[in-house]
Write an enzyme that holds these catalytic residues in place. Sequence first.
Site, PDB file in Angstrom:
ATOM      1  N   LYS A 102      30.025 -37.827  41.625  1.00 26.08           N
ATOM      2  CA  LYS A 102      29.769 -36.682  40.739  1.00 26.08           C
ATOM      3  C   LYS A 102      28.737 -37.069  39.686  1.00 26.08           C
ATOM      4  O   LYS A 102      28.606 -38.248  39.356  1.00 26.08           O
ATOM      5  CB  LYS A 102      31.063 -36.288  40.023  1.00 26.08           C
ATOM      6  CG  LYS A 102      32.070 -35.544  40.874  1.00 26.08           C
ATOM      7  CD  LYS A 102      33.278 -35.142  40.037  1.00 26.08           C
ATOM      8  CE  LYS A 102      34.320 -34.432  40.884  1.00 26.08           C
ATOM      9  NZ  LYS A 102      33.855 -33.152  41.433  1.00 26.08           N
ATOM     10  N   ARG A 111      41.579 -31.746  49.517  1.00 28.45           N
ATOM     11  CA  ARG A 111      42.088 -31.189  50.771  1.00 28.45           C
ATOM     12  C   ARG A 111      42.517 -32.295  51.736  1.00 28.45           C
ATOM     13  O   ARG A 111      43.397 -32.080  52.575  1.00 28.45           O
ATOM     14  CB  ARG A 111      41.042 -30.249  51.394  1.00 28.45           C
ATOM     15  CG  ARG A 111      39.716 -30.893  51.683  1.00 28.45           C
ATOM     16  CD  ARG A 111      38.590 -29.884  51.810  1.00 28.45           C
ATOM     17  NE  ARG A 111      38.127 -29.391  50.508  1.00 28.45           N
ATOM     18  CZ  ARG A 111      37.176 -28.477  50.335  1.00 28.45           C
ATOM     19  NH1 ARG A 111      36.580 -27.931  51.380  1.00 28.45           N
ATOM     20  NH2 ARG A 111      36.830 -28.102  49.132  1.00 28.45           N
TER      21      ARG A 111
HETATM   22  N1  BES Z   1      38.323 -31.937  41.709  1.00 28.04           N
HETATM   23  C1  BES Z   1      37.229 -31.234  42.215  1.00 28.04           C
HETATM   24  C2  BES Z   1      37.233 -29.755  41.852  1.00 28.04           C
HETATM   25  C3  BES Z   1      37.145 -29.408  40.394  1.00 28.04           C
HETATM   26  C4  BES Z   1      35.936 -28.995  39.857  1.00 28.04           C
HETATM   27  C5  BES Z   1      38.252 -29.422  39.601  1.00 28.04           C
HETATM   28  C6  BES Z   1      35.873 -28.631  38.522  1.00 28.04           C
HETATM   29  C7  BES Z   1      38.178 -29.051  38.267  1.00 28.04           C
HETATM   30  C8  BES Z   1      36.988 -28.655  37.732  1.00 28.04           C
HETATM   31  C9  BES Z   1      37.190 -31.330  43.739  1.00 28.04           C
HETATM   32  O1  BES Z   1      37.698 -32.483  44.281  1.00 28.04           O
HETATM   33  C10 BES Z   1      35.750 -31.241  44.146  1.00 28.04           C
HETATM   34  O2  BES Z   1      34.998 -32.082  43.744  1.00 28.04           O
HETATM   35  N2  BES Z   1      35.420 -30.221  44.911  1.00 28.04           N
HETATM   36  C11 BES Z   1      34.095 -30.020  45.350  1.00 28.04           C
HETATM   37  C12 BES Z   1      34.149 -29.505  46.756  1.00 28.04           C
HETATM   38  C13 BES Z   1      32.832 -29.463  47.449  1.00 28.04           C
HETATM   39  C14 BES Z   1      32.303 -30.859  47.675  1.00 28.04           C
HETATM   40  C15 BES Z   1      33.001 -28.737  48.734  1.00 28.04           C
HETATM   41  C16 BES Z   1      33.428 -28.999  44.423  1.00 28.04           C
HETATM   42  O3  BES Z   1      34.085 -28.075  43.965  1.00 28.04           O
HETATM   43  O4  BES Z   1      32.242 -29.165  44.136  1.00 28.04           O
HETATM   44 ZN    ZN Z   2      36.308 -34.082  44.348  1.00 30.82          ZN
END
Ligand code: BES
Ligand code: ZN
Length: 503
Positions: A284, A358
């Site tokens: 990230k 997931r």
């Molecule tokens: N933990 C994150 C989602 C999240 C984003 C939680 C903002 C709280 C605040 C999750 O694991 C994630 O990173 N999801 C990705 C999925 C994508 C790669 C398909 C996302 O939302 O960008």
């Molecule tokens: Zn994530």
Amino acid sequence: MIKINQNLNHQLKTECLILPCVEDKRPGGELKEIDKKLAGAISQAFENKRFGGKSGQTLLLNTNGSLKTPYLLLIGIGKAKEVTPEKICQAAATAAKLAEQSKFKTAAVDLGPFETLTKGKSGLYSELAGAIAEGAGLALYHFDNYKSKDEKDDPPSRLEKLTLLITSKSRQASTEKAITRAEKIISAVHTARDLVSHPGNTVTPTYLADHAKKMARKNKVTCKVLGKKEMKKLGMGSLLGVAQGSDEPPALIVLEYYGATKKKAPTVIVGKGITFDTGGISLKPGGGMDEMKMDMSGSATTLATLELISSLKLKVNVIGIVAAAENMPSGSAIKPGDILKSMSGKTIEVLNTDAEGRLVLADALTYAQKFKPKEVIDLATLTGAVLHALGHHAAAVIGNNPAMIQKLKDAGEATGERVWELPLWEEHEKAAKSDIADLKNIASPGVGAGTTMGAAFLKPFAGDQPWTHIDIAGTAWGFDRPYTNKGASGFGVRLLLNYLEKN
Ligand code: BES
Ligand code: ZN
Ligand code: ZN
């Protein structure tokens, strides 16, 4: 601390008397009498539209010796016909926060106005009394575990005692009961908020497991924790895949509560417990990454809900499953393109290591089938996309059973922990299929529907019984209600309590 006292004509010694007021054109009832004592200060406020009892409106008055209490705080509760426990909860929260900001250490809420409001509905009176306690208690949450005590120059002021003033002794028992219940709710929501607020170097999967064990010991709940070895034996390659980049060992926490006959099929609640989500190799961006300590909010809600229903002795059977791991980039971490084999036997192509929630949920959902559930609910901070769709105002619900979703929506309306349904169509399910494995953890570019795609991936693991996925990525943190604060909200605990009680 919340106490009860009988209201003897406002003779109670408190720093601030809080008086709920229905929306009106001029002060009526009890307010009229107080207005007289205050030489018309309240009617003046009505006239110049400073205050009219509108929901959430406040008016703080110095009583100048005309009442026993030096300050009077009027809190609007809206139109009499439209009063609900949730509205009262919000009003109480607003009042409690204002009282605290005004540096009062003690305050008392006059429940007198509820007498007229609930004539002939005695159950509602105690519900409203409970809502006052709940709203105030939730609003006064502070997370200061890491603040050194030597900030003596300007210590924050705290409201330490709230008294509920009842009109007659006959209200004592039911109000006491309502307060006891509210205190249990407050305590559970605060447990969830604490777990989420603690940083990732405190709350690890092991910490969550220890917390669960301690909580189980105090309640009528059994707790079992599966470690790496047991998970390997069960073939949980998906959960283990996420954990393999971290030095923190994963944990699958299983809590069992039987409040009904054991023969009754349980509701299984599954929580995402990523104690820190760096994104893994699909790292990230740095800005705001600290917030990803909240990626275990689903598990916090699961643990707190089990604590709450057992302390309230709900006559339901509920299993809580927490899939806890840390998502880190390292030499041993999974890479984009890696293929994992899940406990269900299905293979998963990992195209983005940041879609890890997931992956851990897949195995937890498969494990849930062991309990032959009546229904399964999973709670997860799964997608950033839910923030685009619904902001901080509602969680997304997606599932395979419209009746179940409707019930969750009803529970959301009743508790203010609102949920909104997003669709899950065959096309979405198709988009989760991989070319070289059974599933892929993200859809191809351009498919969009990020939140739905999270659910589309989970569906093949969720079983055929009713199942609902709740994406709380937008509400677990920064949920905007009078009784929440800036950070962790504990979203889902009050929602699930209401859902489980009503169904
Ligand atoms: N933990 C994150 C989602 C999240 C984003 C939680 C903002 C709280 C605040 C999750 O694991 C994630 O990173 N999801 C990705 C999925 C994508 C790669 C398909 C996302 O939302 O960008
Ligand atoms: Zn994530
Ligand atoms: Zn995550």
